[in-house]
Write an enzyme that holds these catalytic residues in place. Structure first.
Site, short mmCIF file in Angstrom:
data_model
loop_
_atom_site.label_atom_id
_atom_site.label_comp_id
_atom_site.label_asym_id
_atom_site.label_seq_id
_atom_site.Cartn_x
_atom_site.Cartn_y
_atom_site.Cartn_z
N GLN A 126 0.69 -1.25 0.01
CA GLN A 126 -0.03 -0.04 -0.08
C GLN A 126 0.87 1.19 0.11
OE1 GLN A 126 -1.88 -0.95 4.05
NE2 GLN A 126 -1.29 1.18 4.52
N CYS A 132 -5.17 0.47 3.86
CA CYS A 132 -5.11 -0.87 4.07
C CYS A 132 -6.52 -1.49 4.08
CB CYS A 132 -4.68 -1.12 5.62
SG CYS A 132 -5.61 -0.16 6.92
N HIS A 267 -5.55 -0.80 11.81
CA HIS A 267 -4.87 -1.33 10.86
C HIS A 267 -5.92 -2.42 10.24
CE1 HIS A 267 -2.15 -2.26 7.81
NE2 HIS A 267 -1.72 -3.44 8.17
N ASN A 287 -0.50 -9.26 5.12
CA ASN A 287 -0.41 -7.84 5.29
C ASN A 287 -0.34 -7.30 3.90
OD1 ASN A 287 -0.37 -5.26 6.60
ND2 ASN A 287 1.58 -5.78 7.76
#
Length: 424
Positions: A126, A132, A267, A287
């Site tokens: 990102q 996110c 997050h 992630n």
């Protein structure tokens, strides 16, 4: 006492591998890091040394996970938090849209990894955009689309960042539920290839918005219960919110992450499976910080940790999309753009008049930008999100919220804007 211990560990570590500057130079080369000035480089070296000490101290303890000098080792913890997070919760109380998951099969496998089923796209990055939430949402949709249709499509986070503006705020943060609802209302979402990621918010491309390649029917919010979350992950990849702002999370390398960490969510990530190692249960978490973080972009986070909220709050904001219907037929690529009865430009270009008389255009040129603004000098064009032509300075500008103008950060002069004029 703590700072003295950190300094001592740092000094002892550097004796083994060389001076701080030598380690830093090697790290810069490995990660392709350059700095604008010697002053900036000296500052980054100081930050690097502090992170080095933190890593060395943690790894000297008997922990279930290790840290490393990864690509974020030259960032202060504050810089890291402000650039890499982006889950935004509405003001309390927050009412979630869907609350009841469907009945799932009671017999669960002891472990599952949706990567092995081909239901997970490669790890994405990102960058400094706090989107996110978009990566988590598209990851969940990519997974269920593969499970239902057999096709793995990498979907467009940029479409969500640019176009999902009812509740979400692009690079300033958002929430997966809202992203799912946007895609349902829009009738689908475009692919990453067709609407690629730009690491910043831009004007919504309405042409791409109409390319609905993958659809979903609905979505489900998982109750704050680890057993319910386990059932959901056994069925498909699941979006979750976590607290990702701990310093140990910034420099995580491998192993089962056990905290400590807050349960204040900031997050968004994607659970793609679960398993156990040496009697310790864990989640497999994807992630969106690139493959050079963690285990090629993944982290194992402890499961069955005892608290109802789960490690870093992982049980508290889980959701996933529902898909039962096939995707619509893929639309054909756009055809040529017609300037007049006798002249056209290629798909993705804009017709701009080069010569006119009494309002009638006699000669056309093609600007290599979609929905571009043609400048009055009849020689240049500007992108739709920087629509003001400053012909004197050769720049494209836009009006920002306070009424002033700013130069585009991507292309600062006309010579790069048109991307190839073609006369017709």
């Amino acid at each position: 006492m703590r700072s003295k211990l950190l300094s001592l560990i740092l000094v002892m570590s550097l004796v083994l591998v060389g001076s701080a500057s030598q380690v830093f130079e090697k790290w810069c080369k490995e990660h392709g890091k350059t700095y604008s000035s010697e002053e900036e480089k000296r500052y980054r070296l100081k930050v690097f040394e502090e992170n080095y000490g933190f890593v060395a101290q943690h790894n000297n303890n008997n922990s279930t996970y290790t840290l490393s000098l990864n690509a974020f080792a030259d960032l202060t913890h504050h810089e890291f938090k402000t650039s890499r997070l982006g889950l935004s919760l509405p003001p309390s109380p927050f009412r979630r849209f869907k609350r009841t998951p469907p009945n799932q099969h009671p017999r669960l496998p002891s472990q599952i990894d949706w990567r092995q089923s081909g239901a997970v796209t490669p790890v994405k990055d990102q960058g400094s955009c706090g989107a996110c939430w978009a990566f988590s949402a598209t990851g969940a949709i990519e997974g269920i689309n593969k499970i239902v249709t057999g096709s793995l499509e990498s979907l467009s986070e940029q479409e969500l960042i640019d176009c999902d503006r009812s509740y979400n705020s692009g690079c300033e943060g958002g929430l997966m539920d809202y992203a799912y609802q946007f895609i349902i209302d829009n009738g689908g979402i475009d692919t990453e290839d067709d609407y690629p990621y730009q690491v910043r918010q831009r004007t919504c491309n309405k042409d791409k918005l109409r390319r609905r390649v993958v659809t979903i029917d609905d979505y489900v919010d998982v109750p704050m219960n680890e057993e319910e979350l386990l059932k959901a992950v056994a069925t498909q990849p699941v979006s979750v919110g976590i607290c990702g702002s701990e310093r140990a999370f910034q420099l995580y390398s491998k192993g089962i992450f056990t905290g400590p960490c807050s349960t204040a969510l900031d997050h968004a990530v994607l659970i793609v499976g679960y398993g156990s190692e040496n009697g310790v249960d864990y989640w497999i978490v994807k992630n969106s910080w690139g493959k050079y973080w963690g285990m090629n972009g993944y982290i194992h986070m402890i499961r069955n940790s005892g608290g109802s909220e789960g490690i870093c709050g992982i049980n508290t904001l889980a959701s996933y999309p529902i898909k039962t219907k096939p995707n619509p037929p893929v639309p054909p690529p756009p055809g040529p753009v017609r300037c007049n009865l006798f002249t056209h430009c290629s798909a993705g270009e804009t017709c701009c008049c080069a010569k006119s008389f009494l309002g009638i255009c006699f000669s056309w040129k093609c600007c290599g930008l979609t929905s571009a603004v043609c400048c009055k000098d009849k020689r240049h064009c500007c992108p739709q999100d920087y629509p003001i032509c400053d012909t004197g300075k050769g720049q494209c500008l836009k009006i920002i919220a306070n009424g002033t103008m700013t130069i585009t950060s991507e292309n600062k002069d006309f010579s790069h804007q048109p991307r190839g004029w073609t006369s017709h």
